[in-house]
Design a protein around this motif. Structure first.
Motif, PDB file in Angstrom:
ATOM      1  N   ASP A 279      -2.227  -2.169   6.402  1.00  0.00           N
ATOM      2  CA  ASP A 279      -2.970  -1.984   5.062  1.00  0.00           C
ATOM      3  C   ASP A 279      -3.466  -0.249   4.573  1.00  0.00           C
ATOM      4  N   VAL A 280      -3.971  -0.086   3.740  1.00  0.00           N
ATOM      5  CA  VAL A 280      -4.142   1.238   3.998  1.00  0.00           C
ATOM      6  C   VAL A 280      -6.218   1.579   3.343  1.00  0.00           C
ATOM      7  N   VAL A 281      -6.865   1.701   3.804  1.00  0.00           N
ATOM      8  CA  VAL A 281      -8.996   1.952   3.609  1.00  0.00           C
ATOM      9  C   VAL A 281      -8.786   3.675   3.686  1.00  0.00           C
ATOM     10  N   LEU A 282      -9.382   3.319   2.192  1.00  0.00           N
ATOM     11  CA  LEU A 282      -9.346   5.157   1.620  1.00  0.00           C
ATOM     12  C   LEU A 282     -10.738   4.898   2.180  1.00  0.00           C
ATOM     13  N   LEU A 283     -11.875   6.393   2.778  1.00  0.00           N
ATOM     14  CA  LEU A 283     -13.269   6.169   2.588  1.00  0.00           C
ATOM     15  C   LEU A 283     -13.586   7.520   1.906  1.00  0.00           C
ATOM     16  N   ASP A 284     -14.487   7.453   0.892  1.00  0.00           N
ATOM     17  CA  ASP A 284     -15.099   8.118   0.386  1.00  0.00           C
ATOM     18  C   ASP A 284     -16.191   8.508   0.788  1.00  0.00           C
ATOM     19  N   GLY A 285     -16.535   9.564  -0.062  1.00  0.00           N
ATOM     20  CA  GLY A 285     -18.458   9.836   0.283  1.00  0.00           C
ATOM     21  C   GLY A 285     -18.554  11.270   0.792  1.00  0.00           C
TER      22      GLY A 285
ATOM     23  N   ALA B  43      -0.793   7.902  -3.795  1.00  0.00           N
ATOM     24  CA  ALA B  43       0.031   7.665  -2.336  1.00  0.00           C
ATOM     25  C   ALA B  43      -0.016   6.053  -2.383  1.00  0.00           C
ATOM     26  N   PHE B  44      -0.638   5.360  -3.231  1.00  0.00           N
ATOM     27  CA  PHE B  44      -1.157   4.227  -2.320  1.00  0.00           C
ATOM     28  C   PHE B  44      -0.944   3.479  -3.589  1.00  0.00           C
ATOM     29  N   VAL B  45      -0.008   1.813  -3.697  1.00  0.00           N
ATOM     30  CA  VAL B  45      -0.262   0.523  -4.671  1.00  0.00           C
ATOM     31  C   VAL B  45      -1.481   0.436  -4.530  1.00  0.00           C
ATOM     32  N   ASP B  46      -2.129   0.022  -3.578  1.00  0.00           N
ATOM     33  CA  ASP B  46      -3.410  -1.269  -3.203  1.00  0.00           C
ATOM     34  C   ASP B  46      -3.771  -0.858  -2.317  1.00  0.00           C
ATOM     35  N   PRO B  47      -4.495   0.243  -1.931  1.00  0.00           N
ATOM     36  CA  PRO B  47      -5.440   0.055  -0.837  1.00  0.00           C
ATOM     37  C   PRO B  47      -6.864   0.047  -1.240  1.00  0.00           C
TER      38      PRO B  47
ATOM     39  N   SER C 224       0.980  -1.089   0.118  1.00  0.00           N
ATOM     40  CA  SER C 224       0.069  -0.147  -0.385  1.00  0.00           C
ATOM     41  C   SER C 224       0.964   1.299   0.216  1.00  0.00           C
ATOM     42  N   ARG C 225       2.009   1.389  -0.345  1.00  0.00           N
ATOM     43  CA  ARG C 225       3.034   1.860  -0.748  1.00  0.00           C
ATOM     44  C   ARG C 225       2.922   3.143  -1.732  1.00  0.00           C
ATOM     45  N   ALA C 226       3.777   4.160  -2.236  1.00  0.00           N
ATOM     46  CA  ALA C 226       4.110   4.861  -2.680  1.00  0.00           C
ATOM     47  C   ALA C 226       3.812   4.348  -4.613  1.00  0.00           C
ATOM     48  N   VAL C 227       3.079   5.114  -5.283  1.00  0.00           N
ATOM     49  CA  VAL C 227       3.040   4.666  -6.259  1.00  0.00           C
ATOM     50  C   VAL C 227       2.818   5.965  -7.605  1.00  0.00           C
ATOM     51  N   PRO C 228       3.676   5.286  -8.830  1.00  0.00           N
ATOM     52  CA  PRO C 228       4.068   6.860  -9.294  1.00  0.00           C
ATOM     53  C   PRO C 228       2.338   7.678  -9.876  1.00  0.00           C
TER      54      PRO C 228
ATOM     55  N   GLY D  53      -5.086  -4.986  -6.573  1.00  0.00           N
ATOM     56  CA  GLY D  53      -4.054  -5.652  -6.476  1.00  0.00           C
ATOM     57  C   GLY D  53      -4.874  -7.522  -5.858  1.00  0.00           C
ATOM     58  N   LYS D  54      -3.602  -7.836  -5.058  1.00  0.00           N
ATOM     59  CA  LYS D  54      -3.809  -9.153  -5.445  1.00  0.00           C
ATOM     60  C   LYS D  54      -3.885  -9.240  -3.210  1.00  0.00           C
ATOM     61  N   ARG D  55      -3.926  -7.997  -2.686  1.00  0.00           N
ATOM     62  CA  ARG D  55      -3.961  -8.124  -1.285  1.00  0.00           C
ATOM     63  C   ARG D  55      -5.627  -8.061  -0.909  1.00  0.00           C
ATOM     64  N   TRP D  56      -6.392  -7.696  -1.651  1.00  0.00           N
ATOM     65  CA  TRP D  56      -7.811  -7.892  -0.576  1.00  0.00           C
ATOM     66  C   TRP D  56      -9.152  -8.848  -1.781  1.00  0.00           C
ATOM     67  N   GLN D  57      -8.034  -9.614  -2.809  1.00  0.00           N
ATOM     68  CA  GLN D  57      -9.106 -10.096  -3.312  1.00  0.00           C
ATOM     69  C   GLN D  57      -9.680 -11.814  -2.793  1.00  0.00           C
ATOM     70  N   GLY D  58      -9.205 -12.274  -1.512  1.00  0.00           N
ATOM     71  CA  GLY D  58      -9.969 -12.724   0.156  1.00  0.00           C
ATOM     72  C   GLY D  58     -10.959 -11.888   0.552  1.00  0.00           C
ATOM     73  N   LEU D  59     -10.782 -10.696   1.136  1.00  0.00           N
ATOM     74  CA  LEU D  59     -11.825 -10.239   1.896  1.00  0.00           C
ATOM     75  C   LEU D  59     -12.883 -10.081   0.568  1.00  0.00           C
ATOM     76  N   MET D  60     -12.507  -9.418  -0.162  1.00  0.00           N
ATOM     77  CA  MET D  60     -13.829  -9.438  -1.193  1.00  0.00           C
ATOM     78  C   MET D  60     -14.257 -10.708  -1.819  1.00  0.00           C
ATOM     79  N   ALA D  61     -13.507 -11.835  -1.673  1.00  0.00           N
ATOM     80  CA  ALA D  61     -14.457 -12.774  -1.935  1.00  0.00           C
ATOM     81  C   ALA D  61     -15.139 -12.934  -0.862  1.00  0.00           C
ATOM     82  N   GLN D  62     -14.569 -12.939   0.450  1.00  0.00           N
ATOM     83  CA  GLN D  62     -15.436 -13.403   1.568  1.00  0.00           C
ATOM     84  C   GLN D  62     -16.299 -12.236   1.415  1.00  0.00           C
ATOM     85  N   LEU D  63     -16.688 -11.573   1.334  1.00  0.00           N
ATOM     86  CA  LEU D  63     -17.534 -10.440   1.565  1.00  0.00           C
ATOM     87  C   LEU D  63     -18.850 -10.420   0.551  1.00  0.00           C
ATOM     88  N   ARG D  64     -18.210 -11.703  -0.653  1.00  0.00           N
ATOM     89  CA  ARG D  64     -19.218 -11.898  -1.632  1.00  0.00           C
ATOM     90  C   ARG D  64     -20.462 -12.872  -1.192  1.00  0.00           C
TER      91      ARG D  64
END
Length: 178
Positions: free
Chosen positions: A46-52, A132-136, A4-8, A159-170
């Protein structure tokens, strides 16, 4: 540091092809359940970005996450402080409000990202510093309708970091939109 670190600059285009999931929550109890599932998946770095929009429930969601993490402090909006730190048994949580930041350069000037490898960062108005983050994990919160406390949560990751969580939520909410 975690992925979840710097990205161009200009990498925001990656989110156009993000893995997304849409869930509706009709009550605060349902939101707490959702936050609990996410809390179980969080690890240091981990980095979680919240918007709304204003009053959509970003701080309320952070409060539910921190309760699920058994944090010692009661979360409050960091709008004026910019960052609050909560002590939890598994790691510290940095709760950041990027609303008053002009962008990622001002975010870096705060110098708090050096603490992220050992903590979890929950960033309200995250779109302002997303580059600023690669895979939040990105969570957009919107109103279900004007008369209810219901919210719609749109989750996105690239990215791959959150695939397991997304599958669990589904799996847990099979009627979720994709």
């Amino acid at each position: 540091m975690s992925e979840s670190r710097a990205v161009p600059q200009g990498s925001q285009d990656a989110f156009k092809a993000a893995n997304t999931l849409v869930l509706a929550s009709g009550t605060l109890a349902e939101t707490a359940t959702l936050a609990g599932v996410i809390a179980e998946a969080l690890t240091p770095g981990d980095v979680v970005l919240l918007d709304g929009p204003l009053a959509a429930g970003k701080t309320t969601f952070v409060t539910s996450l921190c309760r699920a993490l058994d944090c010692a402090e009661q979360p409050s909006s960091p709008t004026y402080a910019i960052s609050n730190i909560y002590t939890c048994p598994r790691f510290e949580v940095f709760h950041i409000d990027a609303y008053r930041l002009s962008g990622v350069d001002e975010f870096y000037n705060l110098g708090i990202e050096e603490f992220f490898p050992d903590s979890v960062a929950l960033i309200e108005w995250g779109e302002r510093v997303a580059e600023a983050f690669v895979d939040p994990l990105r969570i957009a919160i919107s109103f279900e309708d004007a008369e209810s406390e219901g919210r719609v949560y749109t989750f996105a990751s690239t990215g791959k970091r959150w695939q397991g969580l997304m599958a669990q939520l589904r799996a847990r909410w099979p009627d979720a939109g994709v």
